[in-house]
Design an enzyme around this catalytic site. Structure first.
Site, PDB file in Angstrom:
ATOM      1  N   GLU A  81       0.642  -1.244   0.052  1.00 37.45           N
ATOM      2  CA  GLU A  81      -0.139   0.137   0.105  1.00 37.45           C
ATOM      3  C   GLU A  81       0.794   1.257   0.078  1.00 37.45           C
ATOM      4  O   GLU A  81       0.278   2.266  -0.299  1.00 37.45           O
ATOM      5  CB  GLU A  81      -1.002  -0.008   1.121  1.00 37.45           C
ATOM      6  CG  GLU A  81      -2.022  -1.096   1.032  1.00 37.45           C
ATOM      7  CD  GLU A  81      -2.839  -1.279   2.386  1.00 37.45           C
ATOM      8  OE1 GLU A  81      -4.228  -1.436   1.930  1.00 37.45           O
ATOM      9  OE2 GLU A  81      -2.399  -1.184   3.311  1.00 37.45           O
ATOM     10  N   ASP A 100     -13.305  -5.956  -0.343  1.00 43.51           N
ATOM     11  CA  ASP A 100     -14.379  -7.134  -0.107  1.00 43.51           C
ATOM     12  C   ASP A 100     -15.584  -6.753   0.545  1.00 43.51           C
ATOM     13  O   ASP A 100     -15.624  -5.675   1.126  1.00 43.51           O
ATOM     14  CB  ASP A 100     -13.313  -8.019   0.670  1.00 43.51           C
ATOM     15  CG  ASP A 100     -12.988  -7.547   1.689  1.00 43.51           C
ATOM     16  OD1 ASP A 100     -13.987  -7.798   2.897  1.00 43.51           O
ATOM     17  OD2 ASP A 100     -11.973  -7.066   2.031  1.00 43.51           O
TER      18      ASP A 100
HETATM   19  N1  ADE Z   1      -9.643  -5.064   5.633  1.00 43.50           N
HETATM   20  C1  ADE Z   1      -9.921  -5.376   4.284  1.00 43.50           C
HETATM   21  N2  ADE Z   1     -11.064  -5.937   4.333  1.00 43.50           N
HETATM   22  C2  ADE Z   1     -11.414  -6.400   5.754  1.00 43.50           C
HETATM   23  C3  ADE Z   1     -12.060  -7.385   6.218  1.00 43.50           C
HETATM   24  N3  ADE Z   1     -13.038  -7.893   5.649  1.00 43.50           N
HETATM   25  N4  ADE Z   1     -11.942  -7.293   7.719  1.00 43.50           N
HETATM   26  C4  ADE Z   1     -11.183  -6.570   8.326  1.00 43.50           C
HETATM   27  N5  ADE Z   1     -10.245  -5.883   7.658  1.00 43.50           N
HETATM   28  C5  ADE Z   1     -10.383  -5.782   6.294  1.00 43.50           C
END
Ligand code: ADE
Length: 261
Positions: free
Chosen positions: A21, A225
């Protein structure tokens, strides 16, 4: 209660949790210098004419909080921004969208019945407000960058991740020491905190430290996600191909604004 004011001429702290990142940001620094303290590399320099300190916090609330303390006490940052990915919780928050924090809360803190659920004991605070000016100017910068996602990502990458017309949202980001990757857990978080837009693992910890030191803070998160059973699929690919491009473009757009801070 704020204990100390941030120096108005200090650098801007830019924090991310994963190496991929910040790896695209570091070559853009002029007069770059690396200072190694507290088991971390802090990169000082200028980005688009503004003094910055860029650092990899690593993952989780303790890692992020200890990084924030060093940024404040050692480097005297005038403001801090956390950039990275998050899981989308609200139904309108899709993969490829960006969420800018208005408030941040630690969803795994529960000292009830001694203190209300989510309240950080002995502070009286559960929701740490982001700095309004940082949040607004970051949001406008994200709006500008996402206005033409094809330029940034290309049609192939957009199709690969199912990104069509990415949007920018402002609201509550929640943090905890868990990668949320089951539909049951994200449903429980949605039910407990219906206004939460996104979940990640660091932002609210940095928000607490910055609040205690009187340092303006905001987080900007690309949704990688939906915090469900498919959350870990293509995670690293997404960071390399989408999140790092968004982050670099949004942060540069933001730093170039005279009214960013
Ligand atoms: N960072 C990116 N996706 C995540 C998730 N599903 N849970 C916690 N931190 C995250």
């Amino acid at each position: 209660m704020n204990l100390q004011r941030s120096p108005s001429n200090g650098p801007v702290g830019i924090v991310a949790a994963l190496r991929q990142e910040i790896s695209d940001l570091l070559p853009l620094l002029s007069n770059a210098r690396c200072v190694h303290i507290g088991s971390r590399d802090f990169w000082t320099g200028e980005l688009d004419g503004r003094p910055v300190v860029v650092v990899l916090s690593r993952v989780g609330k303790v890692a992020a909080a200890s990084t924030a303390v060093a940024l404040i006490t050692h480097f005297g940052v005038r403001a801090a921004v956390f950039a990275g990915v998050a899981g989308g919780l609200a139904s309108e928050v899709s993969v490829g969208d960006v969420v800018v924090s208005a408030e941040l809360l630690q969803h795994d803190v529960d000292a009830s019945p001694l203190f209300p659920r989510w309240e950080i004991p002995l502070t009286g605070v559960a929701r740490f407000p982001a700095d309004a000016r940082l949040a607004q100017t970051l949001r406008e910068s994200a709006d500008a960058v996402l206005a033409d996602p094809h330029v940034l990502l290309g049609a192939e990458v957009m199709a690969a991740f199912g990104i069509r017309t990415p949007r920018v949202h402002s609201g509550l980001i929640i943090s905890g020491d868990r990668f949320v990757c089951t539909s049951a857990e994200s449903a429980a978080l949605r039910e407990a905190l219906p206004d939460a837009l996104a979940v990640e693992m660091e932002g609210a910890a940095v928000a607490q430290v910055c609040h205690e030191w009187g340092v303006p803070f905001a987080a900007i998160r690309t949704i990688s996600d939906r915090a469900d059973d498919a959350a870990s699929v293509d995670f690293m690919q997404f960071i390399a191909q989408v999140d790092s491009r968004y982050s670099v473009a949004i942060l540069r757009q933001w730093l170039s604004r005279p009214d960013a801070l």
